[in-house]
Structures are given as C-alpha cells and as structure tokens.
Design a protein around this motif. Sequence first.
Motif, PDB file in Angstrom:
ATOM      1  N   SER A  25       0.839  -1.209   0.000  1.00  0.00           N
ATOM      2  CA  SER A  25       0.000   0.000   0.000  1.00  0.00           C
ATOM      3  C   SER A  25       0.869   1.251   0.000  1.00  0.00           C
ATOM      4  N   GLY A  26       2.013   1.198   0.685  1.00  0.00           N
ATOM      5  CA  GLY A  26       2.913   2.348   0.689  1.00  0.00           C
ATOM      6  C   GLY A  26       3.550   2.586  -0.671  1.00  0.00           C
ATOM      7  N   ILE A  27       3.989   1.508  -1.316  1.00  0.00           N
ATOM      8  CA  ILE A  27       4.679   1.642  -2.614  1.00  0.00           C
ATOM      9  C   ILE A  27       3.702   2.011  -3.722  1.00  0.00           C
ATOM     10  N   ILE A  28       2.660   1.211  -3.882  1.00  0.00           N
ATOM     11  CA  ILE A  28       1.697   1.471  -4.964  1.00  0.00           C
ATOM     12  C   ILE A  28       0.838   2.692  -4.656  1.00  0.00           C
ATOM     13  N   GLY A  29       0.541   2.921  -3.367  1.00  0.00           N
ATOM     14  CA  GLY A  29      -0.248   4.094  -2.996  1.00  0.00           C
ATOM     15  C   GLY A  29       0.423   5.382  -3.445  1.00  0.00           C
ATOM     16  N   ALA A  30       1.752   5.447  -3.305  1.00  0.00           N
ATOM     17  CA  ALA A  30       2.481   6.653  -3.723  1.00  0.00           C
ATOM     18  C   ALA A  30       2.345   6.878  -5.231  1.00  0.00           C
ATOM     19  N   GLU A  34       0.276   9.998  -6.975  1.00  0.00           N
ATOM     20  CA  GLU A  34       0.995  10.920  -7.843  1.00  0.00           C
ATOM     21  C   GLU A  34       0.395  10.952  -9.254  1.00  0.00           C
ATOM     22  N   LYS A  35      -0.142   9.799  -9.697  1.00  0.00           N
ATOM     23  CA  LYS A  35      -0.714   9.713 -11.050  1.00  0.00           C
ATOM     24  C   LYS A  35      -2.214   9.978 -11.055  1.00  0.00           C
ATOM     25  N   LYS A  36      -2.771  10.298  -9.867  1.00  0.00           N
ATOM     26  CA  LYS A  36      -4.203  10.590  -9.720  1.00  0.00           C
ATOM     27  C   LYS A  36      -5.064   9.439 -10.241  1.00  0.00           C
ATOM     28  N   MET A  37      -4.783   8.235  -9.740  1.00  0.00           N
ATOM     29  CA  MET A  37      -5.509   7.040 -10.179  1.00  0.00           C
ATOM     30  C   MET A  37      -6.252   6.381  -9.009  1.00  0.00           C
TER      31      MET A  37
END
Length: 279
Positions: A25-30, A34-37
């Motif tokens: 969640s920390g890695i993909i959440g960032a 950032e990509k507004k997805m």
Amino acid sequence: MIQAIFEYAFLQNAVIAAVLISIVSGIIGAIVMEKKMVMMSGGIAHTAFGGIGLGYFLGISPMIGALLFSVISSFGIATIQRKQQTNTDILIGLFWAIGMAAGIMFIAFTPGYPPDMSTYLFGDILTVGRQDLWIMLVLDAIVVFFVFSLFNVYKAYLLDDDFAKVQGVKIVSLEYLLFFLIALTIVVMIRVVGFILVIALLSAPTAIAKYFTNNLKKMMILATLFSLLFSLTGLWISYRLNVPSGASIILLSGLIYILLTVWVGYRKKRKRQIQAQML
C-alpha cells in the motif's frame, strides 16, 4: 496483546498480514496518488467482487478469483480507454457495477448456503490464514521487484510521461505493468480491509506522507511506515474492543489524515496572519 501474539496463530498471521499490506500500500499508494488514479483503483477493487463470487462458484480460492477479475478489469479499462478515447470515469463506473453484479450472480448460483461475504466486503485481518499469507507474500514480492527494478523509469513517467516517451520509455507497456501491479496490490489488501475500504488504505497513508516529503522514494517509505502503524494499531483496537478490524484501521487512518490536514491548514493561516501583521 504481545503475549497473545506468541500464543495464538491467528494473531501471528494478522501481524504478518499487516506488514505485507503496508509494504504494497505504501509503494503502490504513492504511485497511484501521484498519477491521480485513486478512483481507478477503487473501480478495480470493486470489480474484484466478481472474482470472489467466481471463486466460491468454482470451488477455488476466492483470492485467486479476485486476482483474475482485478487483472482483467484493469487491462480492460486501460485498453478501452486507450483505443476508444472514452471517458475514464464512465469505464470505471461500468466495470465497478459489472463486477459487483457478476459477484452477486455467481454467489446466487453457488450450491448450498451462501457464504459470508462480510470478510471480503469490509475485511478482517484476524481471519487471514496461512494460504492467504503465502498468496500475499508472492504478490508482495512481485510488486516490490518490478517497482524497484523500474524505479527511475516510473519516476520519470510520474514526473512527465510525454518527456519519458521522448526519452524512449515504452509508456503503454509501463502503464499495463502498473495496472497489473495495482491489481495485485488490491488483492493483497482485500482480506485485511475489504474491497470497499481499499481506496482509503491506498490513499490516506500516502496523503499523510506527502505532508512531509515530495521525494517519491521517501514518500513510499513513509507511507509504508504510516500504513504499518495504522494497521497494527487498528488490529490492537479490534482485539481489545472486539470490533471489525478493517473498519478500525480505516477509521484510524482517516481521522489522523483529517486532523493533520486541519492542523496544517491552521498553521498556514496563522503564518499568513503573522506575515500580514509584520507588513
């Protein structure tokens, strides 16, 4: 509770699951933030309900069914949007509804009594089993491997995808890989917070981390630590008060984000007032 962790296997599984979901969640959440997805991630998460229903219908692990539906839906949204230039919000809404409807139909056709779906809707970290942990571990390893192998490429993509394309980055392949990794992350998180609450755990820790840094790598690390803090504290609240763990984790992370946002807003307002008085 620490003594209970050493005594009970279900608490040991819960702690391991908290660590595993915090990493992804920390890695993909960032990247998602950032990509507004964020909303696209929510759409993929709800489509996974169809896979859970399929898993019960076929007699296989619902996690495998959720993985199948998540990957297909993420690729489907990306492909249709790219080829037809359709409004992404419409696609996300349709896949969201179709996934939910498919899940309900599969469960209706499943022989015997209908299964309890609340653990998949809202999650329950205390019911995570050894098989779930192995699946989560493998999916975690895949996400970590690809993100850090292509870290600089993803960094350029997030900064300016047109510039990255000029530099020779294959944007289409990179996006499909990102959608695949988002799908894996959602499947990892479903057993803990449920697909209804996945969006919150993907966004809240990262949103808090953004108050402290704009560096992507530091943001991933901070978001992972915040996610782990919320997951373990939510687990403790759930254990002590006998309340749903998924809701505890999400309420805690949401409240911390709201309080921090109010505090930051107050500090900015106070700073402007002081500057105005000095003029």
